[in-house]
Structures are given as structure tokens and as C-alpha cells.
Design an enzyme around this catalytic site. Structure first.
Site, short mmCIF file in Angstrom:
data_model
loop_
_atom_site.label_atom_id
_atom_site.label_comp_id
_atom_site.label_asym_id
_atom_site.label_seq_id
_atom_site.Cartn_x
_atom_site.Cartn_y
_atom_site.Cartn_z
N MET A 198 -6.12 -3.04 -4.55
CA MET A 198 -4.81 -3.29 -5.14
C MET A 198 -4.80 -4.54 -6.03
SD MET A 198 -2.12 -2.24 -2.18
CE MET A 198 -2.42 -0.84 -1.13
N LEU A 226 -1.15 -5.29 -7.19
CA LEU A 226 -0.10 -4.29 -7.31
C LEU A 226 -0.06 -3.54 -5.98
CD1 LEU A 226 1.99 -3.19 -9.26
CD2 LEU A 226 0.26 -1.63 -10.15
N LEU A 227 0.82 -4.00 -5.10
CA LEU A 227 0.89 -3.51 -3.72
C LEU A 227 1.73 -2.25 -3.65
CD1 LEU A 227 1.71 -7.03 -2.25
CD2 LEU A 227 -0.56 -5.98 -2.50
N HIS A 228 1.22 -1.25 -2.95
CA HIS A 228 1.93 0.02 -2.87
C HIS A 228 1.37 0.86 -1.73
CE1 HIS A 228 -1.69 0.67 -5.22
NE2 HIS A 228 -1.66 1.92 -4.78
N ALA A 229 2.11 1.93 -1.44
CA ALA A 229 1.67 2.95 -0.49
C ALA A 229 2.22 4.28 -1.01
CB ALA A 229 2.16 2.64 0.92
#
Length: 143
Positions: free
Chosen positions: A52, A60-63
Site C-alpha cells: 500500500m 494508499l490504505l484500503h480494503a
């Protein structure tokens, strides 16, 4: 998507887990995501490593949408001293963007604007050196 409620400039994070949790909390506090989404972001980094961290100093933090996204959203944590995510080439992270999308299409405009920011070295440097939320928002709102 980035507002006074979803942007923070400070140095209270000392680990990447702190960064993910706090950036996620900004979104959770607006009702845009559930706690499960924060957990999913942490688990994804634990499982897949620091992928990330997409550029020097930027995460760029996401799930996945099904991990608890209620509406398209984004937050930003500006980390004055930076935090290591374990990426040998791109650490320390000083800008941690967390985002959630309800589907594949809903976040494309926001990501397009982020790409414009990432390609503007002057603005990006100013953002990394922001002293407060208001200063950061002025730079972000000019996109």
C-alpha cells in the site's frame, strides 16, 4: 471527500498499525466505514506486506468494499516525522490516505484527483510539510 473531519496533521503515530487505525478511525467517525474495514486494512498489510506504500512517502490504505464500506470516503493523515511500513525503498510514509469504495466505479474520480496530486511535486512537498489541517485543506482543495 477530504474535509476538516477527515484530515489530520500530527505526529502521534509511531507504527504503521497506528497510522492505519487512526486514518481508519477518521472514516469510521463519519459513518463511512465499519470497524471491520480498519481490521481488514491491517490484515491486508500483515498478509501482503507494504504494497500500500505506492510512492516515496505515500501510502494508499484500503480494503475490499465488502469489508465494511458504507459510502465512498477518504481520509488523510499527514505524519510530520514519518512512519515505517517496512518498504525498503519508499519509507518513511508521511502521507497516509485511507479510502473506501462501495464498488469499483465509485472511487475513480477521487483516485484520479489523487494521481494529479501525486504528479505535482511542488504541491505534494507542500502537503507533506503542512503545519495544520487548514493549510493541508487549502492545498487539497486546489485540485
Amino acid at each position: 471527500m477530504l474535509t476538516k473531519e477527515t484530515v489530520v496533521v500530527e505526529d502521534t503515530c509511531h507504527t504503521w498499525e497506528d497510522v492505519v487505525f487512526k486514518a481508519g478511525e477518521l472514516l469510521k467517525n463519519t459513518g463511512a466505514i465499519e470497524e471491520s474495514y480498519i481490521t481488514a486494512m491491517v490484515e491486508s498489510i500483515e498478509k501482503n506486506g507494504p504494497y500500500m506504500v505506492i510512492a516515496p512517502g505515500i501510502a494508499l490504505l484500503h480494503a475490499r468494499p465488502e469489508d465494511g464500506v458504507n459510502e465512498a470516503c477518504m481520509s488523510l493523515y499527514v505524519l510530520k516525522n514519518g512512519v515505517s511500513f517496512g518498504h525498503k525503498d519508499k519509507d518513511p510514509v508521511t502521507l497516509a490516505f485511507a479510502f473506501g469504495a462501495v464498488d469499483a466505479q465509485s472511487h475513480l474520480q477521487a483516485l484520479q484527483q489523487l494521481m494529479e496530486l501525486f504528479n505535482d511535486e511542488v504541491r505534494l512537498t507542500k502537503l507533506k510539510n503542512s503545519e495544520n489541517v487548514e493549510e493541508a485543506l487549502v492545498l487539497l482543495n486546489d485540485l
